[in-house]
Design a protein around this motif. Structure first.
Motif, PDB file in Angstrom:
ATOM      1  N   UNK A 121       6.244  -5.193   2.612  1.00 55.76           N
ATOM      2  CA  UNK A 121       6.180  -3.761   2.312  1.00 55.76           C
ATOM      3  C   UNK A 121       5.519  -3.514   0.962  1.00 55.76           C
ATOM      4  N   UNK A 122       5.837  -4.350  -0.030  1.00 53.23           N
ATOM      5  CA  UNK A 122       5.239  -4.194  -1.355  1.00 53.23           C
ATOM      6  C   UNK A 122       3.733  -4.430  -1.306  1.00 53.23           C
ATOM      7  N   UNK A 123       3.299  -5.460  -0.584  1.00 49.65           N
ATOM      8  CA  UNK A 123       1.865  -5.737  -0.462  1.00 49.65           C
ATOM      9  C   UNK A 123       1.128  -4.584   0.216  1.00 49.65           C
ATOM     10  N   UNK A 124       1.798  -3.913   1.148  1.00 48.17           N
ATOM     11  CA  UNK A 124       1.155  -2.803   1.856  1.00 48.17           C
ATOM     12  C   UNK A 124       1.085  -1.539   1.011  1.00 48.17           C
ATOM     13  N   UNK A 125       2.055  -1.349   0.125  1.00 49.96           N
ATOM     14  CA  UNK A 125       2.148  -0.100  -0.636  1.00 49.96           C
ATOM     15  C   UNK A 125       1.331  -0.137  -1.923  1.00 49.96           C
ATOM     16  N   UNK A 126       1.254  -1.294  -2.575  1.00 53.03           N
ATOM     17  CA  UNK A 126       0.644  -1.371  -3.907  1.00 53.03           C
ATOM     18  C   UNK A 126      -0.788  -0.848  -3.991  1.00 53.03           C
ATOM     19  N   UNK A 127      -1.668  -1.074  -2.999  1.00 51.39           N
ATOM     20  CA  UNK A 127      -3.027  -0.532  -3.120  1.00 51.39           C
ATOM     21  C   UNK A 127      -3.079   0.982  -3.283  1.00 51.39           C
ATOM     22  N   UNK A 128      -2.026   1.687  -2.887  1.00 55.79           N
ATOM     23  CA  UNK A 128      -2.004   3.145  -3.043  1.00 55.79           C
ATOM     24  C   UNK A 128      -1.636   3.567  -4.461  1.00 55.79           C
ATOM     25  N   UNK A 129      -1.227   2.608  -5.299  1.00 59.69           N
ATOM     26  CA  UNK A 129      -0.831   2.911  -6.674  1.00 59.69           C
ATOM     27  C   UNK A 129      -1.672   2.064  -7.632  1.00 59.69           C
ATOM     28  N   UNK A 130      -2.925   2.456  -7.871  1.00 57.45           N
ATOM     29  CA  UNK A 130      -3.808   1.643  -8.727  1.00 57.45           C
ATOM     30  C   UNK A 130      -3.329   1.537 -10.165  1.00 57.45           C
ATOM     31  N   UNK A 131      -2.528   2.493 -10.630  1.00 55.93           N
ATOM     32  CA  UNK A 131      -2.051   2.434 -12.015  1.00 55.93           C
ATOM     33  C   UNK A 131      -1.048   1.309 -12.238  1.00 55.93           C
ATOM     34  N   UNK A 132      -0.535   0.691 -11.152  1.00 52.22           N
ATOM     35  CA  UNK A 132       0.432  -0.391 -11.288  1.00 52.22           C
ATOM     36  C   UNK A 132      -0.236  -1.759 -11.412  1.00 52.22           C
ATOM     37  N   UNK A 153       8.135   8.317  -6.620  1.00 51.42           N
ATOM     38  CA  UNK A 153       7.165   8.315  -5.519  1.00 51.42           C
ATOM     39  C   UNK A 153       6.864   6.892  -5.053  1.00 51.42           C
ATOM     40  N   UNK A 154       6.789   5.952  -5.998  1.00 60.65           N
ATOM     41  CA  UNK A 154       6.529   4.553  -5.646  1.00 60.65           C
ATOM     42  C   UNK A 154       7.682   3.969  -4.830  1.00 60.65           C
ATOM     43  N   UNK A 155       8.911   4.185  -5.283  1.00 58.93           N
ATOM     44  CA  UNK A 155      10.072   3.648  -4.563  1.00 58.93           C
ATOM     45  C   UNK A 155      10.216   4.325  -3.206  1.00 58.93           C
ATOM     46  N   UNK A 156       9.900   5.615  -3.128  1.00 57.11           N
ATOM     47  CA  UNK A 156       9.962   6.316  -1.843  1.00 57.11           C
ATOM     48  C   UNK A 156       8.991   5.690  -0.840  1.00 57.11           C
ATOM     49  N   UNK A 157       7.758   5.428  -1.283  1.00 54.80           N
ATOM     50  CA  UNK A 157       6.776   4.808  -0.386  1.00 54.80           C
ATOM     51  C   UNK A 157       7.182   3.385  -0.014  1.00 54.80           C
ATOM     52  N   UNK A 158       7.694   2.619  -0.995  1.00 58.10           N
ATOM     53  CA  UNK A 158       8.138   1.250  -0.731  1.00 58.10           C
ATOM     54  C   UNK A 158       9.306   1.235   0.249  1.00 58.10           C
ATOM     55  N   UNK A 159      10.231   2.154   0.064  1.00 60.46           N
ATOM     56  CA  UNK A 159      11.396   2.229   0.938  1.00 60.46           C
ATOM     57  C   UNK A 159      10.990   2.598   2.361  1.00 60.46           C
ATOM     58  N   UNK A 182       6.721   8.633  11.103  1.00 57.89           N
ATOM     59  CA  UNK A 182       7.935   9.028  10.382  1.00 57.89           C
ATOM     60  C   UNK A 182       7.790   8.865   8.875  1.00 57.89           C
ATOM     61  N   UNK A 183       6.959   7.924   8.436  1.00 53.42           N
ATOM     62  CA  UNK A 183       6.832   7.691   6.993  1.00 53.42           C
ATOM     63  C   UNK A 183       5.604   8.373   6.402  1.00 53.42           C
ATOM     64  N   UNK A 184       4.834   9.095   7.214  1.00 56.68           N
ATOM     65  CA  UNK A 184       3.659   9.784   6.688  1.00 56.68           C
ATOM     66  C   UNK A 184       4.006  10.789   5.589  1.00 56.68           C
ATOM     67  N   UNK A 185       5.127  11.547   5.699  1.00 54.96           N
ATOM     68  CA  UNK A 185       5.459  12.487   4.613  1.00 54.96           C
ATOM     69  C   UNK A 185       5.748  11.807   3.276  1.00 54.96           C
ATOM     70  N   UNK A 186       6.012  10.497   3.280  1.00 53.55           N
ATOM     71  CA  UNK A 186       6.329   9.787   2.040  1.00 53.55           C
ATOM     72  C   UNK A 186       5.086   9.338   1.293  1.00 53.55           C
ATOM     73  N   UNK A 187       3.930   9.435   1.919  1.00 50.80           N
ATOM     74  CA  UNK A 187       2.684   8.947   1.319  1.00 50.80           C
ATOM     75  C   UNK A 187       1.905  10.128   0.760  1.00 50.80           C
ATOM     76  N   UNK A 188       1.641  10.113  -0.537  1.00 52.98           N
ATOM     77  CA  UNK A 188       0.888  11.182  -1.178  1.00 52.98           C
ATOM     78  C   UNK A 188      -0.605  10.923  -1.023  1.00 52.98           C
ATOM     79  N   UNK A 189      -1.318  11.910  -0.486  1.00 52.49           N
ATOM     80  CA  UNK A 189      -2.765  11.806  -0.312  1.00 52.49           C
ATOM     81  C   UNK A 189      -3.444  12.367  -1.555  1.00 52.49           C
ATOM     82  N   UNK A 190      -3.876  11.481  -2.434  1.00 50.64           N
ATOM     83  CA  UNK A 190      -4.491  11.890  -3.691  1.00 50.64           C
ATOM     84  C   UNK A 190      -5.754  11.078  -3.924  1.00 50.64           C
ATOM     85  N   UNK A 191      -6.874  11.716  -4.308  1.00 44.61           N
ATOM     86  CA  UNK A 191      -8.085  10.948  -4.627  1.00 44.61           C
ATOM     87  C   UNK A 191      -7.821   9.954  -5.750  1.00 44.61           C
TER      88      UNK A 191
END
Length: 566
Positions: free
Chosen positions: A59-70, A138-144, A160-169
């Motif tokens: 789950x962490x490997x899948x979520x991290x690309x959406x958070x480049x600041x990390x 937001x990061x923990x929500x997406x990871x969860x 079901x998890x689409x609302x947890x993902x923020x669509x931001x350029x």
């Protein structure tokens, strides 16, 4: 030739790591972080079932690309700190050490966050220079959401998890919103040009107590039904944040009795995104200091009086123009040419001094991070969420999730009178409170003297759900506790509390000796002693007895250090 040189430049630029300037709020944290105050904050999600580390890693490997600041490491330059993007992989690890271990150590290239698990808990610890609490939630929500999708594919779908993902350029995610909103704004400058009466800074009353060794964190978490505490706040015609701040302020006043009557000043971090539109995933907050008036002996016990005072001060302080003017002034100071050319070491020294002075200008900090919203299908698998951070004294943080509100106190003191008064005040208002803490954990004793004196159970498993009612405070104490974390009252614990598999909510982490720091300290003392002995020997024309005796003393000292370190 020109084409070849162009290709060479492109290849060379691709090999360089991209660096990112720290935002305005981030510059304080690397300068003031140390082993006592690591500037690390922690978001925890507690599930109903045990955490599967392999699924959590996926789950962490899948979520991290959406958070480049990390995906950055913090570096220290000659004139400033900066983030350097990295391709290091964050490895999920079991929690075995103390809370808030350092994430930034000068000279080491390490990620500025970590993901841990223990029992049913997923813990994300983040260095505060990376982002603020809103982004961490937001990061923990997406990871969860990703973890629950992978662990329950028969029930939860990708929709079901689409609302947890923020669509931001990507450009907006790395945006420095302080500079965008506050640096070049004529409107704000015109407002700043108006002369205002500057409030005289006063010294606030500071909580006093017996500090723990190495300022080790004393974490006490209180969980309560969100509907019950909202009803209690509604009965007093207050918002949840104002209600909690009023209960907290009254508890502070009760603890202060008999001490110098200095004002109680609350430091409240404010998320600036609702006031100044921004979708940045970096820091974008402002801290406002709220000074409360002094009550009379008749007014002090009245909670409604405290609620009115807190609500009025919040209303006066939460003005966009006031927050913007404060940020603009600080950015103007930061842009001063003379300050910019100072080396990083001198800037760090100045920020540390300013940080120490600021500690005396507020009593404590209180922050309501808000809600960690989850769809109903996902919330059924989550017990509660928690947020906390390192503190130089004592701090309160709150977050709501899955139908419960969690209030976490982080303190460097042994005493828990303030926490006791806060939670018992909620109990008296009809709000049931369940307490968890990293204090007073019962561990299985080892019978072999050659190994550790306590057996810590493995990180895999389910956290305890049973609780004991403390006869004094009336709170439900969850976990294997010998005494109540609030009032130190002995508790009745189950017979299996000392078995090898008995697991508390927190691991019984032993305090570690900082070997690297200890070796560096004694190496510096040894070199300094030898240099001084040779200078004295040469100046006073003494025989070589002094350097030889110094050398023997250094050898004996290093023998003692080796016994401690090894």
């Amino acid at each position: 030739m020109q084409k070849n040189s162009t290709k060479h430049k492109q290849t060379q630029s691709q090999g360089r790591a991209k660096w990112v300037r720290l935002d305005h709020a981030s510059k304080l944290f690397p300068a003031t972080a140390n082993y006592q105050d690591t500037k690390v904050f922690r978001i925890t999600a507690e599930l109903n079932d045990a955490v599967d580390p392999e699924i959590l890693q996926q789950a962490l490997d899948a979520v991290l690309p959406r958070f480049p600041s990390f995906n950055v490491v913090l570096r220290r330059g000659v004139f400033w700190y900066y983030f350097e993007q990295t391709d290091q992989r964050c490895i999920v690890q079991p929690e075995t050490e103390d809370l808030y271990e350092p994430l930034y150590i000068r000279g080491e290239k390490r990620l500025a966050f970590r993901v841990l698990y223990y029992g049913s808990r997923i813990n994300a610890e983040i260095f505060h220079a990376v982002c603020d609490g809103a982004v961490a939630v937001a990061f923990v929500r997406a990871l969860l959401g990703q973890y629950l999708l992978l662990s329950h594919p028969e029930v939860i779908t990708a929709e079901d998890i689409q609302p947890l993902i923020q669509r931001t350029p990507a450009g907006e995610k790395m945006d420095d919103s302080f500079r965008r909103h506050f640096k070049h704004t004529d409107k704000l400058k015109s407002k700043q040009s108006k002369k205002k009466e500057k409030k005289k800074r006063v010294r606030a009353w500071n909580y006093k107590g017996t500090k723990l060794a190495r300022n080790r964190a004393n974490l006490i978490e209180g969980t309560m039904p969100i509907r019950t505490i909202l009803d209690a706040a509604k009965n007093h015609r207050a918002t949840l944040t104002v209600y909690m701040a009023a209960v907290y302020a009254r508890a502070l006043w009760e603890v202060r009795r008999g001490d110098k009557p200095r004002p109680i000043i609350l430091a409240v971090p404010v998320n600036l995104r609702p006031l100044f539109p921004s979708r940045t995933e970096r820091n974008f907050f402002q801290v406002m200091n709220i000074e409360l008036p002094e009550p009379t002996p008749e007014e002090a016990p009245d909670l409604d009086w405290w609620i009115r005072q807190v609500a009025d001060v919040f209303k006066d302080s939460l003005k966009p123009e006031e927050l913007a003017a404060s940020s603009t002034e600080l950015l103007k100071l930061e842009s001063n040419f003379l300050l910019r050319i100072l080396p990083t070491g001198l800037k760090d020294l100045g920020l540390r001094i300013a940080h120490r002075i600021n500690d005396h200008q507020h009593t404590t900090s209180i922050s309501n991070v808000g809600r960690l919203d989850l769809p109903e299908k996902l919330a059924a698998y989550v017990r509660s969420c928690y947020v906390s951070t390192t503190s130089r004294d004592i701090s309160l943080f709150a977050i709501s999730c899955a139908g419960s509100l969690s209030v976490s106190f982080t303190s460097v003191y042994r005493e828990s009178e303030l926490q006791y008064r806060f939670f018992t005040a909620l109990q008296s208002q009809g709000v049931p409170v369940e307490i968890t803490s990293n204090r007073n954990i019962i561990t299985a004793e080892s019978s072999n003297e050659n190994i550790e004196s306590a057996i810590v159970p493995p990180a895999e498993g389910v956290n305890p759900t049973a609780s004991s009612i403390c006869p004094l405070c009336g709170c439900a104490i969850r976990g294997y506790k010998a005494r109540c974390p609030l009032d130190n009252e002995p508790l009745q614990f189950p017979a299996d509390a000392r078995c090898d598999q008995a697991r508390d909510v927190f691991p019984a982490a032993e305090q570690k000796t900082n070997r690297t720091l200890l070796i560096k300290l004694f190496a510096f003392i040894s070199i300094a002693a030898m240099v001084i002995s040779f200078i004295l020997d040469f100046t006073l024309e003494l025989p070589l007895n002094l350097p030889l005796m110094t050398l023997l003393g250094i050898v004996s000292t290093w023998t003692s250090v080796g016994a401690v370190v090894v």
